[in-house]
Scaffold this active site. Structure first.
Site, mmCIF file in Angstrom:
data_model
loop_
_atom_site.group_PDB
_atom_site.id
_atom_site.type_symbol
_atom_site.label_atom_id
_atom_site.label_comp_id
_atom_site.label_asym_id
_atom_site.label_seq_id
_atom_site.Cartn_x
_atom_site.Cartn_y
_atom_site.Cartn_z
ATOM 1 C CG MET A 27 -1.910 -1.194 1.163
ATOM 2 S SD MET A 27 -3.404 -0.936 2.116
ATOM 3 C CE MET A 27 -2.731 -0.816 3.748
ATOM 4 C CG HIS A 33 6.791 -2.112 2.185
ATOM 5 N ND1 HIS A 33 6.765 -0.943 2.908
ATOM 6 C CD2 HIS A 33 5.544 -2.628 2.265
ATOM 7 C CE1 HIS A 33 5.554 -0.750 3.403
ATOM 8 N NE2 HIS A 33 4.783 -1.763 3.035
ATOM 9 C CG LEU A 66 13.559 -6.307 7.816
ATOM 10 C CD1 LEU A 66 13.276 -7.620 7.137
ATOM 11 C CD2 LEU A 66 14.226 -5.325 6.903
HETATM 12 P P1 AMP Z 1 1.407 -2.955 3.454
HETATM 13 O O1 AMP Z 1 1.969 -1.914 2.539
HETATM 14 O O2 AMP Z 1 1.383 -2.554 4.888
HETATM 15 O O3 AMP Z 1 0.099 -3.534 2.949
HETATM 16 O O4 AMP Z 1 2.440 -4.155 3.397
HETATM 17 C C1 AMP Z 1 2.782 -4.768 2.186
HETATM 18 C C2 AMP Z 1 3.518 -6.047 2.490
HETATM 19 O O5 AMP Z 1 4.704 -5.752 3.236
HETATM 20 C C3 AMP Z 1 2.690 -7.016 3.351
HETATM 21 O O6 AMP Z 1 2.883 -8.337 2.881
HETATM 22 C C4 AMP Z 1 3.275 -6.813 4.715
HETATM 23 O O7 AMP Z 1 3.129 -7.929 5.566
HETATM 24 C C5 AMP Z 1 4.735 -6.568 4.389
HETATM 25 N N1 AMP Z 1 5.383 -5.875 5.499
HETATM 26 C C6 AMP Z 1 4.957 -4.752 6.117
HETATM 27 N N2 AMP Z 1 5.779 -4.448 7.142
HETATM 28 C C7 AMP Z 1 6.744 -5.396 7.165
HETATM 29 C C8 AMP Z 1 7.883 -5.644 7.991
HETATM 30 N N3 AMP Z 1 8.186 -4.849 9.012
HETATM 31 N N4 AMP Z 1 8.653 -6.710 7.717
HETATM 32 C C9 AMP Z 1 8.349 -7.531 6.688
HETATM 33 N N5 AMP Z 1 7.282 -7.363 5.871
HETATM 34 C C10 AMP Z 1 6.496 -6.310 6.104
#
Ligand code: AMP
Length: 278
Positions: free
Chosen positions: A29, A36, A175
């Site tokens: 997102m 990410h 992370l």
């Molecule tokens: P989002 O933009 O929040 O929808 O996240 C996109 C993807 O990045 C999703 O699969 C999340 O689980 C992953 N993600 C977000 N934060 C982290 C993190 N700290 N470590 C690893 N993956 C992450």
């Protein structure tokens, strides 16, 4: 890096990729951070073409102010993806993804009734709707999701198995910032003071993991509740210890099963989640 905003030219480009090449997909997102980018790194190891998407999906927000305040940093995001060696970024508009802004209803065999699903009504129907749509458009071989959203990861695996898709779903480790706080786009919404104190969330999870060796789940849950009782910065929404597969509360310890602790807290109106393998 190629940037697409429309489905048709993206698909036309993807169809020119030869058959024996793998396409890896990383949905996001935006408001990208190293978490990410770690997904992009994983995808690059196993695929010749890596496609990321940036789309703030309205149907997975149950709270309009959360959707409105969601951080958007599109120019920096594009630069970060470029520097990570991402091949394609897909940045569609809402109209491109939805005829009507409405989610499909899914049967996730109960995985959506607990934790995030319980506190964010129809959140996972929104996630399922958009991820299914992205899968149909991009047709990746592999798709990468963070364990930061562990319940979401299990739900995506469930969709893939129920729909009989041949996409391999790869879960990637969480992370964290140097002080342990799980990286999240929402961390930028914290005040300086909230941010300084936010390592408390992961510290509590780590302590719960230690206690899991010789304390009952019931006692650990009460201990965590006590930690947040009258906390000056954070309000506990839930803390649960569940079976990784079913996401149901632990009944008794069982060496044949994997358990995980999940937490959601509010720092004023900013909602943070985290989890730890036990
Ligand atoms: P989002 O933009 O929040 O929808 O996240 C996109 C993807 O990045 C999703 O699969 C999340 O689980 C992953 N993600 C977000 N934060 C982290 C993190 N700290 N470590 C690893 N993956 C992450």
């Amino acid at each position: 890096m190629l940037i697409f905003k429309k489905i048709q030219p993206l698909q036309q480009h993807l169809s020119s990729i030869t058959n024996n090449q793998f396409i890896g997909f990383v949905p996001t997102m935006g408001a990208l951070h190293k978490g990410h980018l770690s997904l992009i790194k994983e995808a690059k190891k196993e695929n010749q073409t890596v496609v990321a998407s940036i789309f703030v999906n309205p149907t997975q927000f149950n709270n309009t102010s959360d959707l409105k305040n969601y951080p958007r940093t599109i120019d920096t995001d594009i630069e970060l993806l470029k520097s990570e060696g991402c091949d394609i970024v897909f940045i569609p508009t809402i109209d491109e993804m939805y005829d009507h802004i409405k989610s499909e209803h899914f049967d996730f065999d109960g995985l959506d009734n607990v934790m995030e699903g319980r506190f964010r009504e129809r959140h996972f129907d929104g996630v399922g709707t958009i991820v299914k749509r992205f899968f149909e458009i991009i047709k990746p071989h592999n798709a990468y999701f963070g364990e930061k959203d562990f319940q979401q990861l299990q739900i995506i695996k469930k969709i893939v198995s129920k729909l009989g898709l041949t996409i391999k779903i790869i879960g990637c480790e969480i992370l964290r910032e140097d002080d342990g706080l799980a990286m999240s786009s929402r961390n930028t919404l914290l005040t300086e003071e909230q941010r300084k104190n936010a390592s408390f969330i992961y510290k509590t999870l780590k302590e719960a993991k230690l206690q899991f060796k010789n304390h009952s789940p019931h006692n650990i849950i009460n201990w965590v509740k006590d930690q947040f009782e009258n906390h000056p910065f954070f309000k506990l929404e839930y803390f649960q210890i569940v079976d990784e597969k079913t996401l149901l509360d632990i009944k008794e310890k069982d060496n044949t099963k994997k358990f995980r602790a999940f937490i959601a807290v509010f720092a004023n109106n900013v909602r943070l989640i985290d989890n730890i393998e036990l």
